[in-house]
Design a protein around this motif. Structure first.
Motif, PDB file in Angstrom:
ATOM      1  N   GLU A 118       0.832  -1.212   0.000  1.00  0.00           N
ATOM      2  CA  GLU A 118       0.000   0.000   0.000  1.00  0.00           C
ATOM      3  C   GLU A 118       0.860   1.253   0.000  1.00  0.00           C
ATOM      4  OE1 GLU A 118      -3.973  -1.863   2.100  1.00  0.00           O
ATOM      5  OE2 GLU A 118      -2.822  -0.381   3.222  1.00  0.00           O
ATOM      6  N   ASN A 119       1.892   1.246   0.818  1.00  0.00           N
ATOM      7  CA  ASN A 119       2.765   2.414   0.917  1.00  0.00           C
ATOM      8  C   ASN A 119       3.391   2.748  -0.444  1.00  0.00           C
ATOM      9  OD1 ASN A 119       5.371   3.815   1.314  1.00  0.00           O
ATOM     10  ND2 ASN A 119       4.829   3.723   3.467  1.00  0.00           N
ATOM     11  N   LEU A 120       3.937   1.732  -1.110  1.00  0.00           N
ATOM     12  CA  LEU A 120       4.652   2.003  -2.359  1.00  0.00           C
ATOM     13  C   LEU A 120       3.700   2.292  -3.509  1.00  0.00           C
ATOM     14  CD1 LEU A 120       7.589  -0.554  -2.021  1.00  0.00           C
ATOM     15  CD2 LEU A 120       7.583   1.886  -1.523  1.00  0.00           C
ATOM     16  N   THR A 121       2.538   1.658  -3.488  1.00  0.00           N
ATOM     17  CA  THR A 121       1.540   1.933  -4.533  1.00  0.00           C
ATOM     18  C   THR A 121       1.047   3.376  -4.399  1.00  0.00           C
ATOM     19  OG1 THR A 121       0.888  -0.375  -4.430  1.00  0.00           O
ATOM     20  CG2 THR A 121      -0.596   1.069  -5.612  1.00  0.00           C
ATOM     21  N   GLU A 122       0.823   3.791  -3.141  1.00  0.00           N
ATOM     22  CA  GLU A 122       0.392   5.187  -2.914  1.00  0.00           C
ATOM     23  C   GLU A 122       1.452   6.175  -3.382  1.00  0.00           C
ATOM     24  OE1 GLU A 122      -0.809   5.550   1.208  1.00  0.00           O
ATOM     25  OE2 GLU A 122      -2.453   4.134   0.853  1.00  0.00           O
ATOM     26  N   GLY A 123       2.708   5.756  -3.310  1.00  0.00           N
ATOM     27  CA  GLY A 123       3.811   6.613  -3.767  1.00  0.00           C
ATOM     28  C   GLY A 123       3.975   6.613  -5.276  1.00  0.00           C
ATOM     29  N   GLY A 124       3.134   5.854  -5.982  1.00  0.00           N
ATOM     30  CA  GLY A 124       3.164   5.878  -7.447  1.00  0.00           C
ATOM     31  C   GLY A 124       3.982   4.780  -8.084  1.00  0.00           C
ATOM     32  N   MET A 125       4.279   3.728  -7.313  1.00  0.00           N
ATOM     33  CA  MET A 125       5.035   2.608  -7.897  1.00  0.00           C
ATOM     34  C   MET A 125       4.080   1.541  -8.439  1.00  0.00           C
ATOM     35  SD  MET A 125       8.326   2.045  -5.388  1.00  0.00           S
ATOM     36  CE  MET A 125       9.403   1.394  -6.667  1.00  0.00           C
ATOM     37  N   GLU A 126       4.617   0.732  -9.354  1.00  0.00           N
ATOM     38  CA  GLU A 126       3.811  -0.335  -9.962  1.00  0.00           C
ATOM     39  C   GLU A 126       4.177  -1.690  -9.338  1.00  0.00           C
ATOM     40  OE1 GLU A 126       3.554  -2.664 -14.215  1.00  0.00           O
ATOM     41  OE2 GLU A 126       4.407  -0.643 -14.200  1.00  0.00           O
ATOM     42  N   PHE A 127       3.162  -2.378  -8.811  1.00  0.00           N
ATOM     43  CA  PHE A 127       3.377  -3.659  -8.115  1.00  0.00           C
ATOM     44  C   PHE A 127       3.615  -4.807  -9.104  1.00  0.00           C
ATOM     45  CE2 PHE A 127       1.217  -7.489  -6.298  1.00  0.00           C
ATOM     46  CZ  PHE A 127       2.137  -7.755  -5.290  1.00  0.00           C
ATOM     47  N   LEU A 128       4.696  -5.571  -8.884  1.00  0.00           N
ATOM     48  CA  LEU A 128       4.977  -6.714  -9.768  1.00  0.00           C
ATOM     49  C   LEU A 128       4.676  -8.064  -9.121  1.00  0.00           C
ATOM     50  CD1 LEU A 128       8.377  -5.800 -11.500  1.00  0.00           C
ATOM     51  CD2 LEU A 128       6.077  -5.556 -12.405  1.00  0.00           C
ATOM     52  N   GLY A 129       4.881  -8.166  -7.819  1.00  0.00           N
ATOM     53  CA  GLY A 129       4.604  -9.459  -7.196  1.00  0.00           C
ATOM     54  C   GLY A 129       5.035  -9.502  -5.745  1.00  0.00           C
ATOM     55  N   GLN A 130       4.565 -10.546  -5.052  1.00  0.00           N
ATOM     56  CA  GLN A 130       4.954 -10.685  -3.651  1.00  0.00           C
ATOM     57  C   GLN A 130       5.137 -12.143  -3.290  1.00  0.00           C
ATOM     58  OE1 GLN A 130       1.779  -9.006  -1.237  1.00  0.00           O
ATOM     59  NE2 GLN A 130       1.107 -11.059  -0.700  1.00  0.00           N
ATOM     60  N   MET A 131       5.761 -12.377  -2.182  1.00  0.00           N
ATOM     61  CA  MET A 131       6.058 -13.743  -1.750  1.00  0.00           C
ATOM     62  C   MET A 131       6.081 -13.749  -0.217  1.00  0.00           C
ATOM     63  SD  MET A 131       9.535 -15.551  -3.118  1.00  0.00           S
ATOM     64  CE  MET A 131      10.776 -14.507  -2.420  1.00  0.00           C
ATOM     65  N   ILE A 132       5.478 -14.795   0.350  1.00  0.00           N
ATOM     66  CA  ILE A 132       5.493 -14.968   1.810  1.00  0.00           C
ATOM     67  C   ILE A 132       6.264 -16.261   2.074  1.00  0.00           C
ATOM     68  CG2 ILE A 132       4.053 -15.119   3.926  1.00  0.00           C
ATOM     69  CD1 ILE A 132       3.209 -12.738   2.132  1.00  0.00           C
ATOM     70  N   VAL A 133       7.375 -16.164   2.739  1.00  0.00           N
ATOM     71  CA  VAL A 133       8.229 -17.342   2.965  1.00  0.00           C
ATOM     72  C   VAL A 133       8.195 -17.699   4.444  1.00  0.00           C
ATOM     73  CG1 VAL A 133      10.557 -18.266   2.720  1.00  0.00           C
ATOM     74  CG2 VAL A 133       9.740 -16.562   1.087  1.00  0.00           C
TER      75      VAL A 133
END
Ligand SMILES: Cc1cc2nc3c(=O)[nH]c(=O)nc-3n(C[C@H](O)[C@H](O)[C@H](O)COP(=O)(O)O)c2cc1C
Length: 156
Positions: A118-133
């Motif tokens: 949320e923080n980075l998207t609000e800053g105008g970045m484009e989300f590519l993916g995530q991982m929970i290890v």
């Protein structure tokens, strides 16, 4: 794609995964390192209350990168205070791409990945993916496959 990994790791788990990602993608790695390491309850409190914690100088300007990967352990279901500080300190993020991964003991509820997203998207970045290890993924070696899959999202 030129990638920066910003890694906070207290006991080494997140760093292990970050280094695997780095091996595949040839990314640069910057360590997020809080100036003070508070005791356990302070860590929990800081995470729960979404506090900030002063960090030592590290790469916060991502002007020279196409994408950023932010990674950290889950503390009390949330992000450590040092990560919150790093997110505040980031510069030139708009229009760039990002991914996020977190490591955690179990596979219970956590909001940490979502907080970063949320923080980075609000800053105008484009989300590519995530991982929970999880620690089980680390122990069994499954994390290597997970990293390989995650890294594909960062290929041009
Ligand atoms: C203060 C603290 C709080 C933690 N809270 C959680 C939690 O809420 N859920 C969880 O699954 N693991 C929790 N853990 C375990 C860590 O998330 C897990 O061991 C992680 O992989 C550690 O990463 P690191 O070695 O990079 O610091 C916590 C660990 C610490 C030290």
């Amino acid at each position: 794609m030129k990638i920066l990994i910003a890694c906070y790791s207290y006991t080494g788990n997140t760093l292990k995964v970050a280094e695997e990602f780095q091996k595949i993608t040839d990314a640069d790695l910057t360590r997020i390192d809080p100036v003070k390491n508070g005791f356990y309850l302070l860590k929990i409190w800081g995470a729960l209350r979404e506090h900030r914690a002063e960090i030592n100088p590290c790469q916060t300007d991502i002007m020279d990168y196409d994408s950023l990967v932010v990674c950290c352990p889950v503390w009390a279901g949330k992000t450590p205070a040092g990560i919150n500080q790093y997110l505040d300190d980031l510069k030139n993020i708009k229009g760039r791409k990002f991914g996020v991964f977190v490591t955690m003991k179990g596979s219970g509820n956590q909001k940490a990945a979502q907080q970063i997203r949320e923080n980075l998207t609000e800053g105008g970045m484009e989300f590519l993916g995530q991982m929970i290890v999880t620690e089980a993924d680390l122990k069994s070696g499954k994390y290597k496959e997970m990293v390989e899959f995650f890294a594909k999202k960062f290929q041009d």
